[in-house]
Design a protein around this motif. Structure first.
Motif, short mmCIF file in Angstrom:
data_model
loop_
_atom_site.label_atom_id
_atom_site.label_comp_id
_atom_site.label_asym_id
_atom_site.label_seq_id
_atom_site.Cartn_x
_atom_site.Cartn_y
_atom_site.Cartn_z
N ASP A 184 0.82 -1.22 0.00
CA ASP A 184 0.00 0.00 0.00
C ASP A 184 0.85 1.26 0.00
O ASP A 184 0.68 2.15 -0.85
CB ASP A 184 -0.90 0.04 1.25
N ILE A 185 1.78 1.33 0.94
CA ILE A 185 2.58 2.56 1.07
C ILE A 185 3.41 2.78 -0.20
O ILE A 185 3.61 3.90 -0.66
CB ILE A 185 3.45 2.56 2.35
N THR A 186 3.89 1.68 -0.77
CA THR A 186 4.67 1.80 -1.99
C THR A 186 3.83 2.37 -3.12
O THR A 186 4.25 3.26 -3.85
CB THR A 186 5.22 0.42 -2.41
N LYS A 187 2.63 1.85 -3.23
CA LYS A 187 1.75 2.35 -4.28
C LYS A 187 1.39 3.81 -4.05
O LYS A 187 1.35 4.61 -4.98
CB LYS A 187 0.46 1.51 -4.35
N ILE A 188 1.16 4.14 -2.77
CA ILE A 188 0.83 5.54 -2.46
C ILE A 188 1.99 6.43 -2.86
O ILE A 188 1.82 7.43 -3.55
CB ILE A 188 0.52 5.69 -0.95
N GLU A 189 3.21 6.05 -2.46
CA GLU A 189 4.37 6.89 -2.74
C GLU A 189 4.66 6.96 -4.23
O GLU A 189 5.17 7.97 -4.70
CB GLU A 189 5.58 6.40 -1.96
N ALA A 190 4.35 5.93 -4.96
CA ALA A 190 4.60 5.93 -6.40
C ALA A 190 3.44 6.59 -7.14
O ALA A 190 3.44 6.66 -8.36
CB ALA A 190 4.81 4.51 -6.89
N GLY A 191 2.48 7.07 -6.41
CA GLY A 191 1.30 7.71 -7.02
C GLY A 191 0.47 6.71 -7.81
O GLY A 191 -0.23 7.07 -8.75
N MET A 192 0.58 5.48 -7.43
CA MET A 192 -0.13 4.44 -8.19
C MET A 192 -1.39 3.95 -7.46
O MET A 192 -2.00 2.98 -7.89
CB MET A 192 0.81 3.24 -8.42
N MET A 193 -1.73 4.61 -6.36
CA MET A 193 -2.88 4.11 -5.63
C MET A 193 -4.18 4.75 -6.15
O MET A 193 -4.28 5.96 -6.21
CB MET A 193 -2.74 4.40 -4.15
N HIS A 194 -5.09 3.94 -6.54
CA HIS A 194 -6.37 4.46 -7.00
C HIS A 194 -7.47 3.86 -6.13
O HIS A 194 -7.39 2.72 -5.70
CB HIS A 194 -6.63 4.06 -8.46
N LEU A 195 -8.50 4.67 -5.93
CA LEU A 195 -9.64 4.18 -5.14
C LEU A 195 -10.64 3.52 -6.08
O LEU A 195 -10.80 3.93 -7.22
CB LEU A 195 -10.31 5.34 -4.41
N PHE A 196 -11.27 2.55 -5.54
CA PHE A 196 -12.36 1.94 -6.31
C PHE A 196 -13.66 2.53 -5.74
O PHE A 196 -14.23 2.02 -4.78
CB PHE A 196 -12.32 0.42 -6.17
N VAL A 197 -14.06 3.66 -6.33
CA VAL A 197 -15.16 4.43 -5.73
C VAL A 197 -16.52 3.92 -6.21
O VAL A 197 -16.71 3.68 -7.41
CB VAL A 197 -15.01 5.93 -6.06
N GLU A 198 -17.39 3.75 -5.27
CA GLU A 198 -18.79 3.40 -5.61
C GLU A 198 -19.69 4.46 -4.99
O GLU A 198 -19.31 5.11 -4.01
CB GLU A 198 -19.14 2.03 -5.03
N ASP A 199 -20.89 4.64 -5.56
CA ASP A 199 -21.75 5.70 -5.00
C ASP A 199 -22.86 5.12 -4.11
O ASP A 199 -23.77 5.82 -3.70
CB ASP A 199 -22.35 6.55 -6.11
N ASP A 200 -22.77 3.81 -3.81
CA ASP A 200 -23.84 3.23 -2.98
C ASP A 200 -23.26 2.44 -1.81
O ASP A 200 -23.68 1.33 -1.51
CB ASP A 200 -24.72 2.31 -3.85
N VAL A 201 -22.26 3.05 -1.17
CA VAL A 201 -21.66 2.37 -0.03
C VAL A 201 -22.61 2.46 1.18
O VAL A 201 -22.95 3.56 1.64
CB VAL A 201 -20.28 2.98 0.33
N ASN A 202 -23.04 1.31 1.65
CA ASN A 202 -23.96 1.28 2.79
C ASN A 202 -23.11 1.24 4.05
O ASN A 202 -22.59 0.19 4.45
CB ASN A 202 -24.84 0.04 2.68
N LEU A 203 -22.96 2.39 4.68
CA LEU A 203 -22.05 2.53 5.80
C LEU A 203 -22.42 1.63 6.98
O LEU A 203 -21.55 0.99 7.58
CB LEU A 203 -22.01 4.00 6.22
N SER A 204 -23.75 1.54 7.26
CA SER A 204 -24.19 0.72 8.40
C SER A 204 -23.71 -0.71 8.23
O SER A 204 -23.21 -1.36 9.18
CB SER A 204 -25.71 0.73 8.52
N GLN A 205 -23.82 -1.18 7.01
CA GLN A 205 -23.41 -2.56 6.70
C GLN A 205 -21.90 -2.74 6.92
O GLN A 205 -21.45 -3.69 7.55
CB GLN A 205 -23.74 -2.81 5.23
N GLU A 206 -21.12 -1.76 6.43
CA GLU A 206 -19.67 -1.83 6.58
C GLU A 206 -19.30 -1.78 8.07
O GLU A 206 -18.40 -2.48 8.52
CB GLU A 206 -18.97 -0.67 5.86
N LEU A 207 -20.02 -0.92 8.83
CA LEU A 207 -19.72 -0.77 10.26
C LEU A 207 -19.96 -2.09 11.01
O LEU A 207 -19.22 -2.43 11.94
CB LEU A 207 -20.56 0.35 10.88
N THR A 208 -20.99 -2.83 10.57
CA THR A 208 -21.28 -4.12 11.20
C THR A 208 -20.07 -5.04 11.11
O THR A 208 -19.62 -5.65 12.09
CB THR A 208 -22.49 -4.79 10.52
#
Ligand code: ADP
Length: 613
Positions: free
Chosen positions: A435-459
Motif C-alpha cells: 500500500d505505502i509503496t503504491k501511495i508513494e509511487a502515485g499508483m494508488m487508485h480508489l475503487f469508488v462506488e456511489d452506494d456504499v452502505n455505511l451501516s453494513q460496513e460498520l457491522t
C-alpha cells in the motif's frame, strides 16, 4: 526747466527707455550665473542716463552739480558690475573671490567719498562753473590729480573684462562665439563713446558727453543679442558645467569635417589636448582610428557600438543645425560602455553556468525519479510475489489446523496456530508495504462506488473489533447515528481506515474501553475512535503519521511497522477527508476522521478509468 529745450532731451529719454527695458529683462533673467551683475550694469547705466537728463534739464549751477555728483555713483558701478558679470560669464575662478570683490568695492567707495567731499579738498576736480552753451547751459570743471586714478580704475576694470571676453572668444566655445561678439560690441560702443568724450573731439548739442547715446546704442546691440541669441538664456555657463563635466566624450565637427569643439572627456579619449585638436580636420585628429573614420565620415545620424582595443564605446552621431535649420555640423557623443559590456558578458557566463547546472540537476532528478520508480516497482512486485505463496501457506495451514488432512495432536495444533498467526502478521506487513509503496509511487487508485452502505460496513468492522479485544478486559462501545446515509467511496478502504484505527486502539489499550462513534454532519461523516490506552505524547503526535515512525510505546509493543497511520491518512485524504488525533500522555488517544458523504472529486474517480487497486 525750459520747455524749449524739451525736444533736445527726447533722444536722451529714448536712450533711457531702452536701458530701463533691458534692465527689466535682465532682472527677469538674473538667476543665470552673472545675471545679477548684468542687471546691475544696465541699472547703473539707466541711472546714469537719468542723472544726465536731470543735469541737462536743470538750470541752476547748484542742481546741475547735484545731478552731476549723482552720476558718479553709477559711473563707478558700471565698470565694476561689467567686470563681475564677465568673470561669471567666462566662468573665471576669480568670480568667487570675496577678497577681490570687497577690494574692488572698497576702492570704488573710496573714490565716491572723494568725489562727494570734493568741495573740501578738490582732489578730483576744480570748482564748477556754468558755461552758456545753447540749448543747455553746460556744467564745466577741470579734472584734478585724483581723476586719472579714477579713470585708471574704471577703464582698467573695463579693459580687463573685455580682455577676458576676447580670450573666451579665442578659445571659443564656438556656439557661443556669436554671443561673445555681441557682448564685446555692446560693451565696446559706450567705452569708445567714453574715450571720445574724454578726448573732447565730438560734442552733441554742445554737450561734453555723448555717453548716453553710446549706452543706448550699446544696449540696443545687447538687446538684439538678448532676443536673437538668448544671451542670458543659454549662456556658456550651462555648456561649461554640463558639457565640461559630463563623463561622455562630446566632439563637435563642422561641415567641412573639422573638429571645432570637444570636452575634457573627449580629450582623454583621443589623448590630445583641445588646443592641438580644435580647428584640425578629423583625418588628423582621429588618425589612430582610421577604420572608424572611414565608416563614419559621411554619416549624419547614427547610434553604434564599437570596440577599440579593450574599450567598448557607444557612438552617437547627430546633425547640428543653426537657428535657420541649416546644417552646420555634427555632434559626436561617445559613451564608454566597457563596464556594461563586461557586466553583460558576466551575466551571460553566469546564465550559461546556471543552464548547465539546471541540466545536470534535471539529469540527476530523472535518475532519482527512475531509481524511485524502480524501487517502487521492485517493492510492488516483491510484495506481490511474496503474497501469492504466503496465501497458499496460510490456506494449507488453515486446512491442516482444521484437520482436513487428518487428525492432529495438541502440540501439532499449537505449532500450526503459531505458523498461522505469524503468517497472517507477515501478510499484513506485506499488504502495508504494498500500500505505502503504491501511495508513494502515485499508483494508488480508489475503487469508488456511489452506494456504499455505511451501516453494513460498520457491522463488519465492529465484528472484527470485538474479535480483536476478546482476550482483553476491554469494553467496546459504539455511538453511531441512526440514519447514516448511503455514501460515496471505496468501501474496502473505508473499512481499512476504521480497522487500522481500532486495531491500534486494541493493540495499545490493556484495559478500559474503546469507543467508536459515527456522526453525520451536513455532507460529512465524523468518525471517532477513542481508547483508554497510554496515549501519544505531544512531541510524537506528528511523527506517528510518518512512514516507519513509532512512538516509544509503539516501539515497546514491538508489533507494528509504523505504516498503519501514514496509510490511513493517505486513504482518508484520497477520499477528500481529514485525519487527526487528540491525546494526552497517559490519558488515552482519540483519532478523528472526516469523510465526505459525496463529492465531485469522488464522482470523477468513478469514471471507468478509475480502476481499483
Ligand atoms: P504501527 O504499525 O506501529 O501501529 P501505526 O502507523 O499504526 O504503526 O502507528 C504508529 C505509532 O503510533 C505506533 O507505533 C504507536 O506508537 C502510536 N499509536 C498509534 N495508535 C495509538 C493509540 N491508539 N494509542 C497509543 N499510541 C498509538
Amino acid at each position: 526747466m525750459n520747455s524749449s529745450t524739451l525736444p533736445y532731451l527726447v533722444p536722451y529719454i529714448i536712450s533711457l527707455i531702452i536701458s530701463v527695458g533691458i534692465a527689466v529683462y535682465a532682472w527677469d533673467h538674473r538667476q543665470v550665473s552673472g545675471g545679477v551683475y548684468f542687471t546691475g550694469l544696465v541699472v547703473s547705466q539707466s541711472l546714469w542716463i537719468a542723472g544726465y537728463i536731470f543735469e541737462l534739464a536743470s538750470s541752476s549751477l547748484q542742481s546741475k552739480l547735484f545731478w552731476d555728483n549723482f552720476q558718479w555713483i553709477p559711473s563707478t558701478f558700471i565698470p565694476l558690475s561689467m567686470f563681475l558679470f564677465v568673470l561669471h560669464y567666462v566662468q573665471n575662478p576669480l568670480r568667487n573671490s570675496r577678497r577681490l570683490i570687497s577690494f574692488l568695492v572698497t576702492i570704488n567707495l573710496g573714490f565716491l567719498l572723494l568725489i562727494f567731499t570734493n568741495s573740501l579738498h578738490h582732489i578730483m576736480a576744480s570748482e564748477s562753473r556754468l558755461i552758456k552753451n545753447p540749448p543747455f547751459d553746460t556744467l564745466d570743471y577741470d579734472f584734478h590729480s585724483g581723476f586719472p586714478l579714477w579713470i585708471l580704475n574704471v577703464y582698467g576694470l573695463t579693459l580687463i573684462g573685455l580682455w577676458y571676453l576676447a580670450k573666451a572668444l579665442r578659445n571659443s566655445k564656438h556656439f557661443y562665439s556669436q554671443q561673445i561678439i555681441i557682448l564685446l560690441v555692446g560693451f565696446l560702443i559706450p567705452i569708445m563713446g567714453g574715450f571720445v568724450t574724454l578726448a573732447e573731439v565730438f560734442t552733441i548739442a554742445g554737450q561734453r558727453d555723448i555717453t548716453p547715446f553710446t549706452f543706448a546704442l550699446g544696449n540696443a546691440v545687447l538687446a538684439w543679442g538678448l532676443f536673437r541669441f538668448s544671451l542670458l538664456d543659454a549662456v556658456p555657463i550651462a555648456r561649461d558645467t554640463i558639457i565640461e563635466n559630463i563623463r561622455d566624450a562630446v566632439i563637435v565637427i563642422d561641415q567641412i569635417n573639422r573638429v571645432i569643439d570637444l570636452n575634457p572627456a573627449a580629450e582623454v579619449l583621443i589623448r590630445q589636448p583641445s588646443r592641438l585638436v580644435i580647428g584640425q580636420p578629423i583625418e588628423v585628429v582621429f588618425s589612430r582610428w582610421h577604420d572608424l573614420l572611414e565608416k563614419y565620415r559621411n554619416i549624419q545620424n547614427l547610434r553604434d557600438q564599437i570596440t577599440v582595443g579593450e574599450q567598448h564605446l557607444e557612438v552617437n552621431i547627430s546633425p547640428l543645425y543653426d537657428h535657420r535649420q541649416r546644417l552646420i555640423g555634427r555632434l559626436v557623443l561617445i559613451h564608454n560602455v566597457t563596464q556594461q559590456v563586461k557586466n553583460q558578458a558576466e551575466i551571460h557566463q553566469r546564465s550559461l553556468e546556471l543552464e548547465t547546472a539546471n541540466h545536470e540537476l534535471q539529469i540527476a532528478w530523472d535518475a532519482a525519479k527512475s531509481a524511485d520508480k524502480t524501487k517502487s516497482q521492485f517493492l510492488a512486485s516483491m510484495s506481490h510475489e511474496l503474497r501469492t505463496p504466503l496465501g497458499a501457506i496460510l490456506n494449507f495451514t488453515e486446512f491442516l489446523t482444521m484437520g482436513m488432512f487428518g487428525p492432529l495432536n495438541e502440540r501439532q495444533k499449537d505449532a500450526l496456530e503459531k505458523v498461522l498467526s505469524s503468517g497472517r502478521h507477515l501478510l499484513a506487513l506485506i499488504n502495508d508495504i504494498l500500500d505505502i509503496t503504491k501511495i508513494e509511487a502515485g499508483m494508488m487508485h480508489l475503487f469508488v462506488e456511489d452506494d456504499v452502505n455505511l451501516s453494513q460496513e460498520l457491522t463488519t468492522v465492529i465484528a472484527t473489533a470485538e474479535a480483536l479485544i476478546k482476550d482483553k478486559p476491554i469494553q467496546f462501545i459504539t455511538d453511531i447515528d441512526d440514519d447514516l446515509p448511503i455514501m460515496m467511496g471505496d468501501k474496502r478502504r473505508i473499512r481499512q481506515i476504521l480497522l487500522n484505527l481500532i486495531s491500534n486502539a486494541a493493540k495499545f489499550t490493556d484495559k478500559g474501553s474503546i469507543t467508536l462513534s459515527v456522526k453525520k454532519r451536513d455532507n460529512e461523516l465524523l468518525f471517532m475512535v477513542s481508547d483508554t490506552g497510554p496515549g501519544i505524547p505531544p512531541q510524537d503526535q506528528t511523527l506517528v503519521f510518518e512512514p516507519f515512525r513509532q512512538s516509544k510505546a509503539g516501539l515497546k509493543s514491538g508489533g507494528g511497522t509504523g505504516l498503519g497511520l501514514p496509510i490511513t491518512r493517505r486513504l482518508v485524504e484520497a477520499h477528500g477527508g481529514r485525519l487527526w488525533l487528540e491525546s494526552e500522555s497517559g490519558d488515552g488517544a482519540t483519532f478523528f476522521v472526516t469523510l465526505p458523504v459525496q463529492s465531485a472529486e469522488l464522482l470523477a474517480m468513478m469514471q471507468p478509468e478509475a480502476a481499483g487497486l
